[in-house]
Scaffold this active site. Structure first.
Site, PDB file in Angstrom:
ATOM      1  N   GLU A  24      37.739  42.087 -53.477  1.00 12.32           N
ATOM      2  CA  GLU A  24      38.506  40.836 -53.534  1.00 12.32           C
ATOM      3  C   GLU A  24      39.638  40.830 -52.505  1.00 12.32           C
ATOM      4  O   GLU A  24      39.946  39.780 -51.928  1.00 12.32           O
ATOM      5  CB  GLU A  24      39.047  40.633 -54.953  1.00 12.32           C
ATOM      6  CG  GLU A  24      37.933  40.336 -55.954  1.00 12.32           C
ATOM      7  CD  GLU A  24      38.438  40.147 -57.375  1.00 12.32           C
ATOM      8  OE1 GLU A  24      37.602  39.867 -58.246  1.00 12.32           O
ATOM      9  OE2 GLU A  24      39.659  40.269 -57.618  1.00 12.32           O
ATOM     10  N   TYR A  46      33.974  33.413 -57.047  1.00 10.35           N
ATOM     11  CA  TYR A  46      33.572  33.512 -58.457  1.00 10.35           C
ATOM     12  C   TYR A  46      32.051  33.599 -58.618  1.00 10.35           C
ATOM     13  O   TYR A  46      31.529  33.271 -59.689  1.00 10.35           O
ATOM     14  CB  TYR A  46      34.121  32.326 -59.245  1.00 10.35           C
ATOM     15  CG  TYR A  46      35.573  32.490 -59.652  1.00 10.35           C
ATOM     16  CD1 TYR A  46      35.970  33.522 -60.502  1.00 10.35           C
ATOM     17  CD2 TYR A  46      36.553  31.611 -59.209  1.00 10.35           C
ATOM     18  CE1 TYR A  46      37.286  33.682 -60.888  1.00 10.35           C
ATOM     19  CE2 TYR A  46      37.884  31.756 -59.592  1.00 10.35           C
ATOM     20  CZ  TYR A  46      38.240  32.799 -60.438  1.00 10.35           C
ATOM     21  OH  TYR A  46      39.545  32.954 -60.831  1.00 10.35           O
ATOM     22  N   ARG A  66      50.114  34.836 -69.207  1.00 10.26           N
ATOM     23  CA  ARG A  66      49.247  33.785 -69.759  1.00 10.26           C
ATOM     24  C   ARG A  66      49.777  33.255 -71.090  1.00 10.26           C
ATOM     25  O   ARG A  66      49.677  32.056 -71.368  1.00 10.26           O
ATOM     26  CB  ARG A  66      47.817  34.316 -69.880  1.00 10.26           C
ATOM     27  CG  ARG A  66      47.115  34.354 -68.499  1.00 10.26           C
ATOM     28  CD  ARG A  66      45.850  35.140 -68.533  1.00 10.26           C
ATOM     29  NE  ARG A  66      45.005  34.896 -67.356  1.00 10.26           N
ATOM     30  CZ  ARG A  66      43.902  35.594 -67.097  1.00 10.26           C
ATOM     31  NH1 ARG A  66      43.515  36.573 -67.898  1.00 10.26           N
ATOM     32  NH2 ARG A  66      43.184  35.309 -66.019  1.00 10.26           N
ATOM     33  N   LYS A  85      47.237  30.571 -59.713  1.00  8.66           N
ATOM     34  CA  LYS A  85      46.237  29.486 -59.711  1.00  8.66           C
ATOM     35  C   LYS A  85      46.880  28.097 -59.587  1.00  8.66           C
ATOM     36  O   LYS A  85      48.108  27.949 -59.738  1.00  8.66           O
ATOM     37  CB  LYS A  85      45.401  29.599 -60.990  1.00  8.66           C
ATOM     38  CG  LYS A  85      44.537  30.870 -61.049  1.00  8.66           C
ATOM     39  CD  LYS A  85      43.646  30.871 -62.297  1.00  8.66           C
ATOM     40  CE  LYS A  85      42.742  32.092 -62.337  1.00  8.66           C
ATOM     41  NZ  LYS A  85      41.835  32.073 -63.523  1.00  8.66           N
ATOM     42  N   ARG A  95      46.603  43.569 -65.153  1.00 12.47           N
ATOM     43  CA  ARG A  95      45.869  42.972 -66.284  1.00 12.47           C
ATOM     44  C   ARG A  95      46.761  42.923 -67.533  1.00 12.47           C
ATOM     45  O   ARG A  95      46.737  41.950 -68.282  1.00 12.47           O
ATOM     46  CB  ARG A  95      44.602  43.781 -66.583  1.00 12.47           C
ATOM     47  CG  ARG A  95      43.574  43.831 -65.457  1.00 12.47           C
ATOM     48  CD  ARG A  95      42.839  42.552 -65.214  1.00 12.47           C
ATOM     49  NE  ARG A  95      42.131  42.057 -66.372  1.00 12.47           N
ATOM     50  CZ  ARG A  95      41.313  40.999 -66.335  1.00 12.47           C
ATOM     51  NH1 ARG A  95      41.102  40.344 -65.191  1.00 12.47           N
ATOM     52  NH2 ARG A  95      40.724  40.573 -67.410  1.00 12.47           N
ATOM     53  N   PHE A 144      30.838  27.565 -67.612  1.00 13.67           N
ATOM     54  CA  PHE A 144      32.128  27.068 -67.142  1.00 13.67           C
ATOM     55  C   PHE A 144      32.267  27.103 -65.613  1.00 13.67           C
ATOM     56  O   PHE A 144      33.301  26.715 -65.083  1.00 13.67           O
ATOM     57  CB  PHE A 144      33.277  27.845 -67.800  1.00 13.67           C
ATOM     58  CG  PHE A 144      33.263  29.340 -67.552  1.00 13.67           C
ATOM     59  CD1 PHE A 144      33.752  29.880 -66.372  1.00 13.67           C
ATOM     60  CD2 PHE A 144      32.772  30.220 -68.506  1.00 13.67           C
ATOM     61  CE1 PHE A 144      33.757  31.256 -66.146  1.00 13.67           C
ATOM     62  CE2 PHE A 144      32.768  31.593 -68.297  1.00 13.67           C
ATOM     63  CZ  PHE A 144      33.257  32.111 -67.103  1.00 13.67           C
TER      64      PHE A 144
HETATM   65  N1  UDP Z   1      37.105  30.808 -67.663  1.00 15.73           N
HETATM   66  C1  UDP Z   1      36.878  29.564 -68.234  1.00 15.73           C
HETATM   67  N2  UDP Z   1      36.222  29.517 -69.431  1.00 15.73           N
HETATM   68  C2  UDP Z   1      35.798  30.629 -70.094  1.00 15.73           C
HETATM   69  C3  UDP Z   1      36.029  31.880 -69.501  1.00 15.73           C
HETATM   70  C4  UDP Z   1      36.692  31.948 -68.298  1.00 15.73           C
HETATM   71  O1  UDP Z   1      37.230  28.537 -67.665  1.00 15.73           O
HETATM   72  O2  UDP Z   1      35.231  30.525 -71.187  1.00 15.73           O
HETATM   73  C5  UDP Z   1      37.783  30.880 -66.347  1.00 15.73           C
HETATM   74  C6  UDP Z   1      39.250  31.354 -66.459  1.00 15.73           C
HETATM   75  O3  UDP Z   1      40.017  30.658 -65.462  1.00 15.73           O
HETATM   76  C7  UDP Z   1      39.116  32.825 -66.117  1.00 15.73           C
HETATM   77  C8  UDP Z   1      38.026  32.799 -65.067  1.00 15.73           C
HETATM   78  O4  UDP Z   1      37.105  31.807 -65.524  1.00 15.73           O
HETATM   79  O5  UDP Z   1      40.339  33.373 -65.682  1.00 15.73           O
HETATM   80  C9  UDP Z   1      37.282  34.108 -64.869  1.00 15.73           C
HETATM   81  O6  UDP Z   1      36.820  34.561 -66.117  1.00 15.73           O
HETATM   82  P1  UDP Z   1      36.896  36.096 -66.530  1.00 15.73           P
HETATM   83  O7  UDP Z   1      36.064  36.264 -67.762  1.00 15.73           O
HETATM   84  O8  UDP Z   1      36.587  36.948 -65.342  1.00 15.73           O
HETATM   85  O9  UDP Z   1      38.434  36.268 -66.986  1.00 15.73           O
HETATM   86  P2  UDP Z   1      39.711  36.967 -66.314  1.00 15.73           P
HETATM   87  O10 UDP Z   1      39.237  38.254 -65.666  1.00 15.73           O
HETATM   88  O11 UDP Z   1      40.289  35.988 -65.319  1.00 15.73           O
HETATM   89  O12 UDP Z   1      40.654  37.211 -67.467  1.00 15.73           O
END
Ligand code: UDP
Length: 140
Positions: free
Chosen positions: A128, A51, A104, A11, A87, A59
């Site tokens: 994707e 997204y 992370r 990112k 993951r 968000f």
């Molecule tokens: N995100 C955010 N606020 C939140 C949750 C998610 O800004 O409370 C962003 C974050 O960059 C995350 C992305 O949205 O990676 C997609 O969210 P998801 O729940 O799919 O998480 P991921 O699969 O990336 O762990």
């Protein structure tokens, strides 16, 4: 275990800090092979479409703005159990909750600017990957 492919995105917070190599090292060290990769600057339309599943979430707007704030590196990763393996290497969405040794935990700036994306299931991985790559761009 099956050989799978998954979609990874490094990112804008990570490209800005010039740590794409450090992140790639974590992925490769975990046994994931990069079979396609390119650097892009997403348009707003691309980020919104990628997204779209989150479009009702509070968000969403900030996430789209963040994802277009700088270049990203999109990748197809291949390996045994690649979706779950990626993951695991990524760690939890919120770096405050991410396990020791994950990308992370070590690199993310915040729950939003969390350095990497990884597909969450094999069916979403296929969607994707097709969003970013033509079949001919993937070289296993
Ligand atoms: N995100 C955010 N606020 C939140 C949750 C998610 O800004 O409370 C962003 C974050 O960059 C995350 C992305 O949205 O990676 C997609 O969210 P998801 O729940 O799919 O998480 P991921 O699969 O990336 O762990």
């Amino acid at each position: 275990m099956a050989i799978e492919r998954t979609l990874s995105i490094i990112k804008p917070d990570a490209t800005r800090r010039n740590i794409t190599g450090k992140i790639i090292d974590r992925l490769e060290s975990a046994g994931l092979r990069i079979v396609a990769q390119k650097r892009l600057h997403l348009s707003q339309a691309q980020a919104e479409a990628f997204y779209a599943v989150h479009k009702e979430r509070p968000f969403f707007g900030d996430l789209v703005s963040f994802m277009i704030s700088g270049p990203v590196v999109v990748q197809v990763l291949e390996g045994e159990d690649a979706v779950q393996k990626n993951r695991d290497v990524m760690g939890a969405t919120n770096p405050a909750n991410a396990a020791e040794g994950t990308i992370r935990k070590d690199f993310a700036e915040s729950i939003e600017a969390n350095s990497v994306h990884g597909s969450d299931a094999t069916d979403t991985a296929a969607q994707e990957i097709a969003f970013f790559f033509a079949g001919t761009e993937i070289v296993g």
